[in-house]
Scaffold this motif. Structure first.
Motif, short mmCIF file in Angstrom:
data_model
loop_
_atom_site.label_atom_id
_atom_site.label_comp_id
_atom_site.label_asym_id
_atom_site.label_seq_id
_atom_site.Cartn_x
_atom_site.Cartn_y
_atom_site.Cartn_z
N LYS A 109 -82.38 -96.88 23.56
CA LYS A 109 -81.66 -95.68 23.98
C LYS A 109 -82.15 -95.21 25.34
O LYS A 109 -83.35 -95.25 25.63
N LEU A 110 -81.22 -94.79 26.18
CA LEU A 110 -81.53 -94.20 27.48
C LEU A 110 -81.17 -92.72 27.41
O LEU A 110 -80.03 -92.36 27.14
N LYS A 111 -82.17 -91.85 27.63
CA LYS A 111 -81.89 -90.42 27.66
C LYS A 111 -81.82 -89.97 29.11
O LYS A 111 -82.80 -90.06 29.84
N ILE A 112 -80.64 -89.52 29.51
CA ILE A 112 -80.43 -89.14 30.90
C ILE A 112 -79.89 -87.71 30.93
O ILE A 112 -78.96 -87.36 30.20
N PRO A 113 -80.47 -86.82 31.74
CA PRO A 113 -80.09 -85.41 31.72
C PRO A 113 -78.72 -85.16 32.32
O PRO A 113 -78.32 -85.82 33.29
N VAL A 114 -78.01 -84.22 31.73
CA VAL A 114 -76.71 -83.79 32.24
C VAL A 114 -76.77 -82.27 32.41
O VAL A 114 -77.08 -81.54 31.46
N SER A 115 -76.47 -81.79 33.60
CA SER A 115 -76.57 -80.36 33.89
C SER A 115 -75.29 -79.63 33.50
O SER A 115 -74.18 -80.04 33.87
N GLY A 116 -75.46 -78.54 32.77
CA GLY A 116 -74.32 -77.71 32.42
C GLY A 116 -73.87 -76.81 33.56
O GLY A 116 -72.80 -76.19 33.48
N ARG A 117 -74.68 -76.70 34.61
CA ARG A 117 -74.30 -75.86 35.75
C ARG A 117 -73.01 -76.36 36.38
O ARG A 117 -72.21 -75.56 36.87
N GLU A 118 -72.83 -77.68 36.41
CA GLU A 118 -71.62 -78.24 36.99
C GLU A 118 -70.49 -78.39 35.99
O GLU A 118 -69.35 -78.61 36.37
N ASN B 40 -66.84 -79.05 26.63
CA ASN B 40 -66.64 -78.92 25.19
C ASN B 40 -67.92 -79.26 24.42
O ASN B 40 -68.24 -78.62 23.42
N TYR B 41 -68.64 -80.27 24.92
CA TYR B 41 -69.89 -80.64 24.25
C TYR B 41 -70.93 -79.53 24.39
O TYR B 41 -71.61 -79.18 23.41
N PHE B 42 -71.06 -78.98 25.58
CA PHE B 42 -72.02 -77.89 25.79
C PHE B 42 -71.69 -76.69 24.90
O PHE B 42 -72.58 -76.08 24.30
N ARG B 43 -70.40 -76.34 24.81
CA ARG B 43 -70.01 -75.20 23.97
C ARG B 43 -70.25 -75.49 22.49
O ARG B 43 -70.66 -74.61 21.72
N SER B 44 -70.02 -76.73 22.09
CA SER B 44 -70.29 -77.12 20.70
C SER B 44 -71.79 -76.99 20.39
O SER B 44 -72.18 -76.50 19.32
N PHE B 45 -72.62 -77.40 21.34
CA PHE B 45 -74.06 -77.27 21.16
C PHE B 45 -74.46 -75.81 21.01
O PHE B 45 -75.28 -75.46 20.15
N ILE B 46 -73.91 -74.94 21.85
CA ILE B 46 -74.22 -73.51 21.76
C ILE B 46 -73.84 -72.96 20.39
O ILE B 46 -74.62 -72.22 19.75
N ASP B 47 -72.66 -73.33 19.91
CA ASP B 47 -72.21 -72.85 18.60
C ASP B 47 -73.11 -73.36 17.48
O ASP B 47 -73.45 -72.62 16.54
N PHE B 48 -73.50 -74.63 17.54
CA PHE B 48 -74.37 -75.20 16.51
C PHE B 48 -75.74 -74.53 16.53
O PHE B 48 -76.27 -74.12 15.47
N ALA B 49 -76.33 -74.39 17.71
CA ALA B 49 -77.68 -73.83 17.82
C ALA B 49 -77.72 -72.36 17.45
O ALA B 49 -78.78 -71.84 17.09
N SER B 50 -76.56 -71.68 17.52
CA SER B 50 -76.50 -70.25 17.20
C SER B 50 -76.11 -69.99 15.75
O SER B 50 -76.07 -68.83 15.31
N SER B 51 -75.83 -71.04 14.99
CA SER B 51 -75.26 -70.88 13.65
C SER B 51 -76.27 -70.56 12.56
O SER B 51 -75.89 -70.19 11.45
N MET C 58 -69.99 -76.29 32.89
CA MET C 58 -69.50 -75.10 32.19
C MET C 58 -68.85 -74.13 33.18
O MET C 58 -69.48 -73.69 34.13
N HIS C 59 -67.57 -73.83 32.92
CA HIS C 59 -66.80 -72.99 33.84
C HIS C 59 -66.18 -71.77 33.16
O HIS C 59 -65.61 -70.92 33.84
N HIS C 60 -66.24 -71.69 31.84
CA HIS C 60 -65.55 -70.62 31.11
C HIS C 60 -66.47 -69.94 30.10
O HIS C 60 -66.36 -70.21 28.89
N PRO C 61 -67.36 -69.07 30.55
CA PRO C 61 -67.59 -68.66 31.94
C PRO C 61 -68.58 -69.60 32.63
O PRO C 61 -69.29 -70.37 31.97
N PRO C 62 -68.67 -69.52 33.96
CA PRO C 62 -69.63 -70.36 34.68
C PRO C 62 -71.05 -69.81 34.55
O PRO C 62 -71.27 -68.64 34.22
N VAL C 63 -72.02 -70.66 34.81
CA VAL C 63 -73.43 -70.25 34.85
C VAL C 63 -73.72 -69.69 36.24
O VAL C 63 -73.39 -70.34 37.24
#
Length: 450
Positions: free
Chosen positions: A280-289, A339-350, A291-296
């Protein structure tokens, strides 16, 4: 090289007359992104042309930057509800000034060796200690190094870089605007109703297994040494990798994805793993670029990173042409969208994380043994450290690191190369490093064996 510490002091934010009073009993809770990152200090060192700024200008700039970015003058703790947070108490950060008895040229080329550890302080972040320690080291030739030790729970590479650039600007006498301390929790609110559209168990969160605890013990007892090698990809090497990785594609893949795929394959071959193992390769992905609704907010300090995790077997990775591996990487990176970032937020907040006793996978990442098939990439290429300027121009050279170094951790550095190439730091067990170099620089797997 002998480093002599001349002074060490904790400096607190200095607010100008436009701020009549600042509350020091506030706290900002850590977000779900803060909690799933590596709970440790991150070190980095930048080397600069002479002359060294004066002691007074460095200290004045430092306290002004702390006033602009209060979180770095705070402490990690818990709030009134018992949740982990950053205490905005303005307790301060440590500034160390030191001298080296050699010229900078005498330790070039700069590789990650134990000798260079003396350029960095160990840092704190736990037990009420500061979350940032910096050290200025003056070399005999007049050049200087700025080393920072910052706690990752407070901010990602973007957030760390913004403070350092503010410090450089203030040292030069430029105006530094005060940045608001955002209510971190309010920026990443779950949707109503929440939608968990992706699987996050086993990705960002996991339930520790007994064998994972054993790995920690095995790693401590391992007799082999992890060494770090700085790979310099020339423009010609980058062009060749991009050509191989994009062959037959509708449009060229990014240079970063082609390099990451090449490193993934070369490290895996150097480890001599069984062909049936999953890698497995773990490579970071920034939500700053993403997430737009709303943006960071652009000036937001905290963490906004998740990881793409392309996965395959060792046999497929080694036997396939580079373009196939790059396609696997590209598809997985593209999947980590808004969509993935928002799904993560919903899961982590549940509340599921707490109910099921899940822990961040990052907490177990560095417990891997020498037979681990995982590779962890830290992408600093998009972090504008090359803009850092204390009055003598951009850095001559920089490196970031995990100390002690960890097998399978890769740092892709910001572009400071005068030839337009790319520098990458690779940590591997010593017995695998020479094999890795042979594969990495040949840009071929013609002689690959499982």
């Amino acid at each position: 090289m002998k480093i002599t510490v001349q002074s060490s002091k904790v400096l607190k934010p200095a607010y100008d007359g436009s701020v009549p009073s600042v509350a020091t009993n506030l706290a900002t809770p850590l977000t779900m992104f803060d909690k799933v990152t590596y709970a440790e200090n991150v070190n980095g060192v930048c080397f600069f042309h002479p002359p060294v700024p004066s002691k007074s200008s460095l200290e004045t700039g430092f306290v002004k930057a702390l006033a602009a970015y209060r979180e770095w003058a705070g402490r990690l703790g818990v709030d009134a509800n018992g949740d982990p947070c950053i205490l905005l108490n303005d307790a301060g950060a440590t500034l160390v000034e030191a001298t080296a008895d050699v010229a900078l040229s005498s330790i070039s080329p700069l590789e990650q060796t134990p000798d260079l550890q003396s350029l960095c302080q160990s840092g704190g972040g736990d037990n009420g200690e500061e979350v940032m320690v910096v050290q200025i080291t003056r070399f005999a030739c007049g050049s200087f190094a700025v080393a920072n030790t910052l706690h990752h729970l407070v901010g990602d590479g973007h957030g760390m870089c913004r403070f350092l650039m503010a410090w450089g600007n203030a040292t030069r006498g430029a105006t530094v605007d005060r940045i608001p301390v955002y209510d971190r929790a309010s920026i990443f609110k779950p949707r109503n109703p929440p939608r968990v559209d992706f699987e996050h168990r086993g990705v960002e969160f996991t339930k520790p297994r007994p064998e994972q605890k054993a790995r920690i013990i095995n790693r401590v007892n391992c007799s082999d040494t992890v060494v770090v090698h700085r790979v310099h990809f020339t423009p010609e090497m980058l062009s060749e990798l991009k050509s191989q990785g994009s062959a037959g594609a509708a449009r060229p893949y990014s240079t970063l994805q082609c390099v990451a795929a090449h490193l993934w394959r070369c490290i895996t071959m150097a480890r001599r793993l069984d062909g049936n193992m999953i890698t497995k390769l773990k490579i970071p992905v920034s939500g700053r670029e993403r997430m737009h609704h709303p943006p960071v907010p652009e000036e937001y300090t905290g963490n906004v990173v998740l990881w793409a995790q392309p996965t395959t077997t060792v046999r497929e990775l080694v036997a396939s042409p580079l373009r196939h591996i790059v396609e696997i990487v590209s598809q997985e990176v593209a999947r980590i969208n808004e969509n993935y970032f928002r799904s993560f937020i919903d899961f982590a907040s549940s509340g599921v994380v707490e109910e099921e006793g899940l822990v961040p996978t990052a907490a177990l990442a560095k417990a891997a043994t020498d037979r681990s098939a995982a590779i962890f990439v830290s992408n600093m290429k998009g972090v504008p450290l090359y803009e850092l300027d204390f009055g003598t121009g951009q850095p001559l050279f920089l490196f970031t690191r995990s100390y002690p170094p960890v097998d399978g951790f890769v740092f892709i550095m910001p572009n400071l190369s005068s030839d337009g190439g790319m520098d990458v730091q690779v940590g591997l067990f010593a017995r695998a490093m020479d094999i890795f170099k042979d594969y990495c620089y040949s840009l071929t797997t013609a002689n690959a064996k499982l």
